[in-house]
Design a protein around this motif. Structure first.
Motif, PDB file in Angstrom:
ATOM      1  N   THR A  80       0.848  -1.192   0.000  1.00 52.37           N
ATOM      2  CA  THR A  80       0.000   0.000   0.000  1.00 52.37           C
ATOM      3  C   THR A  80       0.877   1.233   0.000  1.00 52.37           C
ATOM      4  N   ASP A  81       0.374   2.309  -0.603  1.00 56.97           N
ATOM      5  CA  ASP A  81       1.139   3.553  -0.646  1.00 56.97           C
ATOM      6  C   ASP A  81       0.844   4.450   0.554  1.00 56.97           C
ATOM      7  N   ASP A  82      -0.108   4.055   1.404  1.00 60.15           N
ATOM      8  CA  ASP A  82      -0.444   4.845   2.593  1.00 60.15           C
ATOM      9  C   ASP A  82      -0.826   3.881   3.713  1.00 60.15           C
ATOM     10  N   PHE A  83       0.110   3.651   4.621  1.00 61.43           N
ATOM     11  CA  PHE A  83      -0.098   2.670   5.683  1.00 61.43           C
ATOM     12  C   PHE A  83      -1.212   3.107   6.631  1.00 61.43           C
ATOM     13  N   ASP A  84      -1.257   4.388   6.968  1.00 60.61           N
ATOM     14  CA  ASP A  84      -2.282   4.893   7.894  1.00 60.61           C
ATOM     15  C   ASP A  84      -3.686   4.742   7.303  1.00 60.61           C
ATOM     16  N   ARG A  85      -3.821   5.046   6.033  1.00 62.57           N
ATOM     17  CA  ARG A  85      -5.128   4.915   5.388  1.00 62.57           C
ATOM     18  C   ARG A  85      -5.579   3.464   5.362  1.00 62.57           C
ATOM     19  N   TYR A  86      -4.642   2.552   5.115  1.00 56.32           N
ATOM     20  CA  TYR A  86      -5.009   1.138   5.085  1.00 56.32           C
ATOM     21  C   TYR A  86      -5.456   0.679   6.473  1.00 56.32           C
ATOM     22  N   GLN A  87      -4.761   1.120   7.524  1.00 54.39           N
ATOM     23  CA  GLN A  87      -5.169   0.748   8.872  1.00 54.39           C
ATOM     24  C   GLN A  87      -6.575   1.249   9.199  1.00 54.39           C
ATOM     25  N   THR A  88      -6.868   2.465   8.744  1.00 53.23           N
ATOM     26  CA  THR A  88      -8.209   3.015   8.982  1.00 53.23           C
ATOM     27  C   THR A  88      -9.276   2.166   8.307  1.00 53.23           C
ATOM     28  N   ASN A  89      -9.057   1.796   7.052  1.00 51.95           N
ATOM     29  CA  ASN A  89     -10.017   0.948   6.342  1.00 51.95           C
ATOM     30  C   ASN A  89     -10.120  -0.438   6.978  1.00 51.95           C
ATOM     31  N   MET A  90      -8.992  -0.960   7.441  1.00 47.94           N
ATOM     32  CA  MET A  90      -8.999  -2.275   8.087  1.00 47.94           C
ATOM     33  C   MET A  90      -9.826  -2.245   9.369  1.00 47.94           C
ATOM     34  N   ASN A  91      -9.677  -1.184  10.158  1.00 45.99           N
ATOM     35  CA  ASN A  91     -10.448  -1.072  11.395  1.00 45.99           C
ATOM     36  C   ASN A  91     -11.947  -0.967  11.120  1.00 45.99           C
ATOM     37  N   LYS A  92     -12.320  -0.272  10.059  1.00 46.34           N
ATOM     38  CA  LYS A  92     -13.732  -0.195   9.686  1.00 46.34           C
ATOM     39  C   LYS A  92     -14.273  -1.573   9.315  1.00 46.34           C
ATOM     40  N   SER A  93     -13.511  -2.321   8.546  1.00 46.90           N
ATOM     41  CA  SER A  93     -13.955  -3.664   8.158  1.00 46.90           C
ATOM     42  C   SER A  93     -14.024  -4.592   9.368  1.00 46.90           C
ATOM     43  N   MET A  94     -13.089  -4.455  10.298  1.00 47.15           N
ATOM     44  CA  MET A  94     -13.120  -5.277  11.505  1.00 47.15           C
ATOM     45  C   MET A  94     -14.393  -5.027  12.305  1.00 47.15           C
ATOM     46  N   LYS A  95     -14.760  -3.763  12.410  1.00 46.19           N
ATOM     47  CA  LYS A  95     -15.988  -3.427  13.140  1.00 46.19           C
ATOM     48  C   LYS A  95     -17.218  -3.954  12.410  1.00 46.19           C
ATOM     49  N   GLN A  96     -17.187  -3.903  11.086  1.00 47.14           N
ATOM     50  CA  GLN A  96     -18.342  -4.352  10.298  1.00 47.14           C
ATOM     51  C   GLN A  96     -18.558  -5.862  10.431  1.00 47.14           C
ATOM     52  N   GLN A 124     -16.476 -17.303  11.136  1.00 46.48           N
ATOM     53  CA  GLN A 124     -16.328 -18.075   9.898  1.00 46.48           C
ATOM     54  C   GLN A 124     -17.287 -17.639   8.781  1.00 46.48           C
ATOM     55  N   PRO A 125     -18.556 -17.304   9.053  1.00 46.47           N
ATOM     56  CA  PRO A 125     -19.430 -16.871   7.941  1.00 46.47           C
ATOM     57  C   PRO A 125     -18.942 -15.601   7.252  1.00 46.47           C
ATOM     58  N   SER A 126     -18.153 -14.762   7.944  1.00 45.79           N
ATOM     59  CA  SER A 126     -17.677 -13.503   7.370  1.00 45.79           C
ATOM     60  C   SER A 126     -16.259 -13.623   6.826  1.00 45.79           C
ATOM     61  N   PHE A 127     -15.726 -14.838   6.756  1.00 43.71           N
ATOM     62  CA  PHE A 127     -14.337 -15.025   6.349  1.00 43.71           C
ATOM     63  C   PHE A 127     -14.085 -14.496   4.934  1.00 43.71           C
ATOM     64  N   THR A 128     -14.877 -14.916   3.971  1.00 48.57           N
ATOM     65  CA  THR A 128     -14.642 -14.518   2.576  1.00 48.57           C
ATOM     66  C   THR A 128     -14.883 -13.026   2.325  1.00 48.57           C
ATOM     67  N   PRO A 129     -16.010 -12.439   2.745  1.00 50.48           N
ATOM     68  CA  PRO A 129     -16.192 -11.000   2.492  1.00 50.48           C
ATOM     69  C   PRO A 129     -15.156 -10.136   3.207  1.00 50.48           C
ATOM     70  N   PHE A 130     -14.777 -10.511   4.411  1.00 50.77           N
ATOM     71  CA  PHE A 130     -13.756  -9.749   5.135  1.00 50.77           C
ATOM     72  C   PHE A 130     -12.413  -9.832   4.414  1.00 50.77           C
ATOM     73  N   LEU A 131     -12.099 -10.997   3.888  1.00 52.85           N
ATOM     74  CA  LEU A 131     -10.858 -11.172   3.132  1.00 52.85           C
ATOM     75  C   LEU A 131     -10.869 -10.308   1.873  1.00 52.85           C
ATOM     76  N   ASP A 132     -11.991 -10.239   1.180  1.00 57.21           N
ATOM     77  CA  ASP A 132     -12.095  -9.411  -0.027  1.00 57.21           C
ATOM     78  C   ASP A 132     -11.924  -7.926   0.299  1.00 57.21           C
ATOM     79  N   ASP A 133     -12.484  -7.475   1.409  1.00 53.57           N
ATOM     80  CA  ASP A 133     -12.340  -6.067   1.796  1.00 53.57           C
ATOM     81  C   ASP A 133     -10.896  -5.720   2.123  1.00 53.57           C
ATOM     82  N   LEU A 134     -10.196  -6.615   2.779  1.00 55.37           N
ATOM     83  CA  LEU A 134      -8.787  -6.370   3.108  1.00 55.37           C
ATOM     84  C   LEU A 134      -7.939  -6.262   1.838  1.00 55.37           C
ATOM     85  N   GLU A 135      -8.234  -7.083   0.852  1.00 53.34           N
ATOM     86  CA  GLU A 135      -7.499  -7.027  -0.411  1.00 53.34           C
ATOM     87  C   GLU A 135      -7.834  -5.755  -1.180  1.00 53.34           C
ATOM     88  N   ALA A 136      -9.109  -5.371  -1.215  1.00 44.88           N
ATOM     89  CA  ALA A 136      -9.519  -4.182  -1.960  1.00 44.88           C
ATOM     90  C   ALA A 136      -8.927  -2.916  -1.355  1.00 44.88           C
TER      91      ALA A 136
END
Length: 292
Positions: A80-96, A124-136
Motif C-alpha cells: 500500500t502507498d499509505d499505511f495509515d489509510r489502510y489501517q483506517t479501512n482495516m479497522n472499519k472492516s473489523m468493526k463491520q 467463519q461466515p464472514s471469512f470470505t467478504p472480510f478477506l475481499d475487503d482487506l485485499e480491496a
C-alpha cells in the motif's frame, strides 16, 4: 441297669459329636459362600480400562451434535502507498464483520516506509467478504494463501472419550460411597482424581477446536511503498536563500578542506617544486637586470 446307663451315655456322646461336626460343616460352607460372594462382587466391579473401552465402543458411533467442524486460515501479502489509510479501512472492516486483532507488529524500513505483521480473527461466515475487503483496501496483492482443515473426526473422538470418562466418573463416585475399607477408598480416590483430570483436558481440547472452527484466522503481511517526498520548489523564497547560502558555505569548506589535504599530503613533492620555482624566478630577474 449299669449296662443300660452306659448305652445311654454312649448315645448322647455320639449325638453330641454328630451335632458338632454338622455345625462346623455349616460354618465352613457359610464362610465359603461369603468369600465367593465377595470375589464375585470384586470381579463384577469393572476396572477403569474396561469401563473406558465399553463406553467408547458404545458412544463412538453417535457422532457430534454440532455438525461438521472446518478450520479456515489465510495469509495475505499486500503493498500500500499509505499505511495509515489502510489501517483506517482495516479497522472499519473489523468493526463491520465483528473481527478482532490477536497480534500486531509494525516497524520502519530503511527506505522510511513501514512494514506490518497483523493477525486477525473473524467469524467463519464472514471469512470470505472480510478477506475481499482487506485485499480491496490495499490495491496491490502480492500473494494470497488459503487453507482449510476438517477437524470433525477429531472432535467426535474427543467427545466419545469425554462421555466415557464421565460415565467412569459417575461409577467411581458410586463405588466411593459404598467402599468401607481404607485401601478401597484410597484406590478409588486415586482413580477418580485421574479420571477427572482427563475430563478437564478433553474439555479443553474440544473448546479449542470449537473456537478454531467458529473464528477463522487471517494473517496480513503489509508493506508501505511509493513514499511521497516534498519537492524543492515547494520551499518559500527565504528558505531557498538559506538553503543556497549554507550550500555555498559547505562547498567552500569542502574545497578548502581538499586543498589543505592536498597541500599537506603532497608536501614532499610540492615543497621542492616551490623551491626550484622561486630559484628560477630570482635567476630570471637577475639576468634581466644585468642585460638592462
Amino acid at each position: 441297669m449299669k449296662k443300660a446307663a452306659s448305652t445311654f451315655f454312649l448315645f448322647l456322646l455320639l449325638l453330641f459329636l454328630f451335632t458338632a461336626c454338622q455345625s462346623d460343616r455349616e460354618g465352613s460352607e457359610s464362610r465359603e459362600n461369603e468369600d465367593t460372594a465377595l470375589e464375585q462382587e470384586q470381579a463384577t466391579q469393572p476396572s477403569e480400562s474396561e469401563l473406558q473401552a465399553d463406553m467408547e465402543n458404545g458412544k463412538a458411533e453417535e457422532g457430534t451434535s454440532i455438525g461438521a467442524l472446518m478450520v479456515y486460515e489465510a495469509v495475505l501479502t499486500l503493498e500500500t502507498d499509505d499505511f495509515d489509510r489502510y489501517q483506517t479501512n482495516m479497522n472499519k472492516s473489523m468493526k463491520q464483520y465483528d473481527a478482532y486483532m490477536v497480534e500486531t507488529s509494525i516497524q520502519k524500513t530503511d527506505s522510511g516506509g513501514r512494514e506490518g505483521h497483523i493477525t486477525l480473527r473473524v467469524p467463519q461466515p464472514s471469512f470470505t467478504p472480510f478477506l475481499d475487503d482487506l485485499e480491496a483496501a490495499a490495491g496491490d496483492v502480492k500473494a494470497r494463501n488459503i487453507s482449510s482443515r476438517d477437524v470433525t473426526r477429531q472432535y467426535v473422538d474427543l467427545e466419545a472419550r469425554l462421555i466415557a470418562k464421565e460415565e467412569i466418573e459417575a461409577r467411581l463416585l458410586g463405588f466411593l460411597e459404598e467402599a468401607g475399607a481404607t485401601e478401597d477408598l484410597v484406590r478409588i480416590s486415586q482413580d477418580l482424581e485421574r479420571v477427572q483430570g482427563d475430563i478437564e483436558s478433553l474439555k479443553g481440547e474440544m473448546n479449542f477446536l470449537e473456537n478454531q472452527s467458529e473464528y477463522s484466522t487471517i494473517t496480513l503481511m503489509i508493506k508501505e511503498t511509493n513514499l511521497s517526498v516534498p519537492e524543492r520548489t515547494s520551499l518559500h523564497t527565504g528558505d531557498r536563500i538559506k538553503q543556497a547560502f549554507f550550500s555555498s558555505l559547505n562547498g567552500l569548506a569542502s574545497i578548502s578542506s581538499w586543498a589543505a589535504v592536498g597541500l599537506i599530503g603532497y608536501s614532499p613533492f610540492v615543497v621542492p617544486l616551490l623551491v626550484v620555482g622561486v630559484w628560477l624566478i630570482l635567476r630570471y630577474r637577475r639576468h634581466s637586470g644585468k642585460s638592462k
